[in-house]
Design an enzyme around this catalytic site. Structure first.
Site, mmCIF file in Angstrom:
data_model
loop_
_atom_site.group_PDB
_atom_site.id
_atom_site.type_symbol
_atom_site.label_atom_id
_atom_site.label_comp_id
_atom_site.label_asym_id
_atom_site.label_seq_id
_atom_site.Cartn_x
_atom_site.Cartn_y
_atom_site.Cartn_z
ATOM 1 N N ASP A 167 0.366 -33.488 -11.707
ATOM 2 C CA ASP A 167 -0.873 -32.743 -11.502
ATOM 3 C C ASP A 167 -1.896 -33.549 -10.697
ATOM 4 O O ASP A 167 -1.789 -34.772 -10.582
ATOM 5 C CB ASP A 167 -1.505 -32.403 -12.858
ATOM 6 C CG ASP A 167 -0.775 -31.264 -13.557
ATOM 7 O OD1 ASP A 167 0.331 -30.896 -13.099
ATOM 8 O OD2 ASP A 167 -1.319 -30.746 -14.557
ATOM 9 N N ASP A 168 -2.871 -32.825 -10.187
ATOM 10 C CA ASP A 168 -4.108 -33.379 -9.603
ATOM 11 C C ASP A 168 -3.938 -33.963 -8.197
ATOM 12 O O ASP A 168 -4.896 -34.472 -7.635
ATOM 13 C CB ASP A 168 -4.757 -34.462 -10.497
ATOM 14 C CG ASP A 168 -5.183 -33.911 -11.849
ATOM 15 O OD1 ASP A 168 -4.999 -32.703 -12.086
ATOM 16 O OD2 ASP A 168 -5.685 -34.696 -12.673
ATOM 17 N N HIS A 205 -3.279 -25.805 -8.935
ATOM 18 C CA HIS A 205 -4.037 -26.375 -10.050
ATOM 19 C C HIS A 205 -5.524 -26.033 -9.928
ATOM 20 O O HIS A 205 -6.332 -26.508 -10.710
ATOM 21 C CB HIS A 205 -3.823 -27.891 -10.048
ATOM 22 C CG HIS A 205 -4.118 -28.575 -11.341
ATOM 23 N ND1 HIS A 205 -3.738 -28.071 -12.572
ATOM 24 C CD2 HIS A 205 -4.761 -29.757 -11.614
ATOM 25 C CE1 HIS A 205 -4.142 -28.906 -13.526
ATOM 26 N NE2 HIS A 205 -4.767 -29.935 -12.975
ATOM 27 N N HIS A 233 -11.352 -28.233 -10.642
ATOM 28 C CA HIS A 233 -10.928 -28.999 -11.820
ATOM 29 C C HIS A 233 -12.093 -29.182 -12.783
ATOM 30 O O HIS A 233 -12.151 -30.143 -13.562
ATOM 31 C CB HIS A 233 -10.340 -30.358 -11.431
ATOM 32 C CG HIS A 233 -9.281 -30.827 -12.404
ATOM 33 N ND1 HIS A 233 -9.574 -31.415 -13.615
ATOM 34 C CD2 HIS A 233 -7.922 -30.771 -12.344
ATOM 35 C CE1 HIS A 233 -8.434 -31.710 -14.239
ATOM 36 N NE2 HIS A 233 -7.428 -31.325 -13.499
ATOM 37 N N HIS A 256 0.681 -37.367 -13.881
ATOM 38 C CA HIS A 256 -0.351 -37.185 -12.856
ATOM 39 C C HIS A 256 -0.026 -37.975 -11.603
ATOM 40 O O HIS A 256 0.532 -39.063 -11.682
ATOM 41 C CB HIS A 256 -1.727 -37.553 -13.426
ATOM 42 C CG HIS A 256 -2.198 -36.551 -14.444
ATOM 43 N ND1 HIS A 256 -1.811 -36.636 -15.773
ATOM 44 C CD2 HIS A 256 -2.941 -35.429 -14.324
ATOM 45 C CE1 HIS A 256 -2.336 -35.603 -16.433
ATOM 46 N NE2 HIS A 256 -3.025 -34.849 -15.573
HETATM 47 ZN ZN LIG Z 1 -5.410 -31.712 -13.910
#
Ligand SMILES: [Zn+2]
Length: 378
Positions: free
Chosen positions: A183-184, A233, A237, A338
């Site tokens: 993610d991210d 995503h 955020h 991540h």
């Molecule tokens: Zn995230």
């Protein structure tokens, strides 16, 4: 050299050839072949494992009228006028002349599977023509040669021509398919992350943020080019913004998808809301977003790599413990990590261990049943 000795040598050479041929060709597409025994097609299915064909010993013995006797050292097989001893603990096969030949066995559903070459050790001839789906064992009693055998059983030997239905269940062993997700990203260290995945031959799924894709477009392109999975995503955020309303959440995912489309020339329908879908991604959110064709993915293994950062041992144990916990129910792990610098440190060790434990790595696709905390399978 006596003629008899020369003949024997020649025979061993043929035997080796047969074994080598079996090994080389079995790496092809034929995972299973129907076994021919002399002039008939038996009900035995030979299974290819690591380039070698295995058959159930008891069934083969019944076909060829062999006698099987359990002895303290192993299993004695009498057949074809010879005998051999399958030594305990995969110790190979002790042949009539007391030499030991390599022979692997394993137990499948309570049935002892042996390498088909056991029949060669007992003096049978093995024919193998993978392009014609021929795998046959015969002795002097066979009347048909291979060509005649093939023409007689052609239609039965050929595997079904109807293509297998697309299945939501991955092809691997149940519970042994693992989905790595990051993610991210993308980030300044994505290329190093991809290098590690590449080194281990692993593909992962990336749930990416729009602004980060704009910042690292080359990384996005490489993620796509190397066959990794793509997911969204969102844009901000930020809890207060993303979950402000169902429309806000949808706008974030659509905006994110537009960025991906612009950079990679392809979009995706896989989404993972920031911080996971529980508790905020409630029914009203899901109804708004999933009706657009998006599929919601959370995880069942949380690495907490964002929390432990450089503490690789802690991350490693956290992941492995949860992966092992899933083995009881044969559940395929979906691992949350991540796309960050600290994760690079633990990743090689993790991939190495998981591979050793027999996991195969797949990417998430729209055809899989989505795994999420709400059990929303849309
Ligand atoms: Zn995230």
């Amino acid at each position: 050299m006596t003629i008899k000795k020369a003949m024997l040598l020649f025979f061993s050479f043929l035997l080796c050839l047969g074994v080598v041929q079996t090994t080389a060709s079995a790496t092809g597409a034929n995972a299973e072949l129907k076994l021919g025994v002399n002039d008939k097609l038996s009900g035995i299915t030979a299974v290819s494992v690591k380039g070698s064909y295995y058959v159930p010993l008891r069934a083969l013995a019944a076909e060829l009228k062999w006698t099987i006797t359990g002895l303290p050292d192993g299993i004695q097989v009498d057949g074809g006028g010879r005998k051999l001893l399958l030594l305990k603990g995969n110790g190979g096969a002790q042949l009539q002349d007391r030499t030991t030949a390599p022979m692997n066995t394993f137990v499948k559903n309570g049935t002892l599977m042996v390498q088909l070459k056991i029949s060669a050790y007992l003096g049978y001839i093995i024919s193998f023509e993978p392009d014609k789906y021929l795998l046959r064992v015969r002795d002097a009693s066979a009347a048909l040669d291979d060509a005649a055998f093939l023409s007689q059983y052609k239609s039965e030997l050929h595997p079904s021509t109807t293509p297998a239905k697309p299945s939501q269940t991955p092809a691997g062993k149940p519970g042994k398919t693992l989905y790595m997700t990051f993610d991210d990203g993308p980030s300044a260290t994505t290329s190093e992350l991809l290098d590690i995945l590449d080194k281990y031959g692993v593909k992962a799924t990336f749930f990416m943020l729009g602004p980060n894709m704009n910042r690292y477009p080359a990384e996005v392109k490489r993620i796509v080019k190397e066959g990794n999975g793509l997911g969204l995503h969102g844009m901000t955020h930020r809890k207060d913004k993303f979950y402000a309303s169902p429309s806000a959440a949808l706008a974030e995912m659509s905006g994110d998808n537009a960025v991906l489309q612009k950079i990679a020339g392809t979009g995706t329908t896989l989404i993972r809301p920031p911080y996971g879908s529980k508790p905020y991604f409630t029914k009203s959110f899901r109804d708004k977003v999933l009706v657009q064709g998006y599929h919601l993915w959370d995880w069942n293994v949380d690495s907490d790599d964002w929390k432990y950062k450089e503490n690789s041992a802690k991350i490693y144990n956290t992941v492995m413990n949860q992966v092992h916990g899933l083995q009881k129910s044969k559940t395929n792990p979906v691992v949350l990590m991540h796309d960050q610098k600290a994760t690079l440190k633990v990743l090689p060790r993790l991939l190495e261990s998981l591979k050793k434990e027999g996991y195969t790595f797949e990417i998430i696709t729209k055809d899989l049943q989505p795994l999420n905390f709400w059990k929303d399978h849309r």
